[in-house]
Design an enzyme around this catalytic site. Structure first.
Site, PDB file in Angstrom:
ATOM      1  N   CYS A 137      10.693   2.623 -10.567  1.00  0.00           N
ATOM      2  CA  CYS A 137      11.281   3.782 -11.270  1.00  0.00           C
ATOM      3  C   CYS A 137      10.204   4.455 -12.112  1.00  0.00           C
ATOM      4  O   CYS A 137      10.158   5.691 -12.191  1.00  0.00           O
ATOM      5  CB  CYS A 137      12.443   3.343 -12.156  1.00  0.00           C
TER       6      CYS A 137
ATOM      7  N   HIS B  71      12.529  -0.692  -1.234  1.00  0.00           N
ATOM      8  CA  HIS B  71      11.272  -0.097  -0.763  1.00  0.00           C
ATOM      9  C   HIS B  71      10.995  -0.568   0.647  1.00  0.00           C
ATOM     10  O   HIS B  71      11.452  -1.630   1.076  1.00  0.00           O
ATOM     11  CB  HIS B  71      10.100  -0.453  -1.691  1.00  0.00           C
TER      12      HIS B  71
ATOM     13  N   HIS C  79       7.796  -1.185   3.303  1.00  0.00           N
ATOM     14  CA  HIS C  79       6.351  -1.319   3.508  1.00  0.00           C
ATOM     15  C   HIS C  79       6.016  -0.666   4.849  1.00  0.00           C
ATOM     16  O   HIS C  79       6.653  -0.976   5.865  1.00  0.00           O
ATOM     17  CB  HIS C  79       5.940  -2.795   3.594  1.00  0.00           C
TER      18      HIS C  79
HETATM   19  P1  AMP Z   1       8.121  -6.931  -2.109  1.00  0.00           P
HETATM   20  O1  AMP Z   1       7.468  -8.278  -2.168  1.00  0.00           O
HETATM   21  O2  AMP Z   1       8.677  -6.587  -0.773  1.00  0.00           O
HETATM   22  O3  AMP Z   1       9.105  -6.761  -3.225  1.00  0.00           O
HETATM   23  O4  AMP Z   1       6.948  -5.890  -2.299  1.00  0.00           O
HETATM   24  C1  AMP Z   1       6.563  -5.355  -3.522  1.00  0.00           C
HETATM   25  C2  AMP Z   1       5.236  -4.697  -3.292  1.00  0.00           C
HETATM   26  O5  AMP Z   1       4.955  -3.856  -4.384  1.00  0.00           O
HETATM   27  C3  AMP Z   1       4.059  -5.688  -3.179  1.00  0.00           C
HETATM   28  O6  AMP Z   1       3.418  -5.499  -1.927  1.00  0.00           O
HETATM   29  C4  AMP Z   1       3.177  -5.296  -4.364  1.00  0.00           C
HETATM   30  O7  AMP Z   1       1.796  -5.416  -4.065  1.00  0.00           O
HETATM   31  C5  AMP Z   1       3.580  -3.852  -4.603  1.00  0.00           C
HETATM   32  N1  AMP Z   1       3.359  -3.396  -5.972  1.00  0.00           N
HETATM   33  C6  AMP Z   1       3.752  -3.991  -7.112  1.00  0.00           C
HETATM   34  N2  AMP Z   1       3.396  -3.248  -8.178  1.00  0.00           N
HETATM   35  C7  AMP Z   1       2.790  -2.146  -7.685  1.00  0.00           C
HETATM   36  C8  AMP Z   1       2.194  -0.993  -8.272  1.00  0.00           C
HETATM   37  N3  AMP Z   1       2.155  -0.816  -9.604  1.00  0.00           N
HETATM   38  N4  AMP Z   1       1.656  -0.055  -7.470  1.00  0.00           N
HETATM   39  C9  AMP Z   1       1.666  -0.216  -6.120  1.00  0.00           C
HETATM   40  N5  AMP Z   1       2.226  -1.275  -5.509  1.00  0.00           N
HETATM   41  C10 AMP Z   1       2.772  -2.236  -6.267  1.00  0.00           C
END
Ligand code: AMP
Length: 113
Positions: free
Chosen positions: A7, A100, A102
């Site tokens: 957010c 989200h 990927h």
């Molecule tokens: P998930 O494990 O599917 O919840 O993926 C969360 C993703 O968010 C991970 O791949 C993290 O590296 C990424 N992530 C967390 N914080 C940030 C951030 N500030 N900017 C970009 N990516 C992030």
């Protein structure tokens, strides 16, 4: 949802390398990439995971896959291909509880999901 990092990115309060955004969605580079190109796509509206996708509007749900494919194309992944993944809940190792996707590409990816 002040505590939610995604957010914060959508609001512009937390810095991120945003590659594309529109009224409903934001795409940015993952901070810890698992592939040469690793983008994260989020709806601006906070929903915790795919299991809560019913909380999004019809327009958001309809636009989500189009936005994903458009972002992947804009990143130059369209011809060589890419993988799209979303995680829900503990068994998936979801770590950020804002829906989200990927988008991974830029190389031949592992044959294990
Ligand atoms: P998930 O494990 O599917 O919840 O993926 C969360 C993703 O968010 C991970 O791949 C993290 O590296 C990424 N992530 C967390 N914080 C940030 C951030 N500030 N900017 C970009 N990516 C992030």
């Amino acid at each position: 949802m002040n505590q939610c990092i995604f957010c914060g990115i959508a609001a512009g309060d937390i810095p991120a390398e945003i590659t594309h955004e529109d009224e409903h969605f934001v795409a940015f580079r993952d901070i810890a990439p698992k592939a040469p190109v690793h983008l994260v796509i989020i709806p601006r509206r906070h929903v915790s995971s795919l299991a809560s996708v019913g909380e999004l509007s019809d327009a958001e749900r309809a636009g989500m896959t189009l936005f994903l494919a458009d972002v992947a194309d804009r990143a130059g992944l369209g011809d060589a291909g890419y993988r799209v993944v979303t995680n829900h809940g503990p068994n998936s190792r979801q770590s950020v509880f804002h829906l989200h996707w990927h988008v991974l590409g830029g190389a031949l990816l592992s044959d294990s999901m």
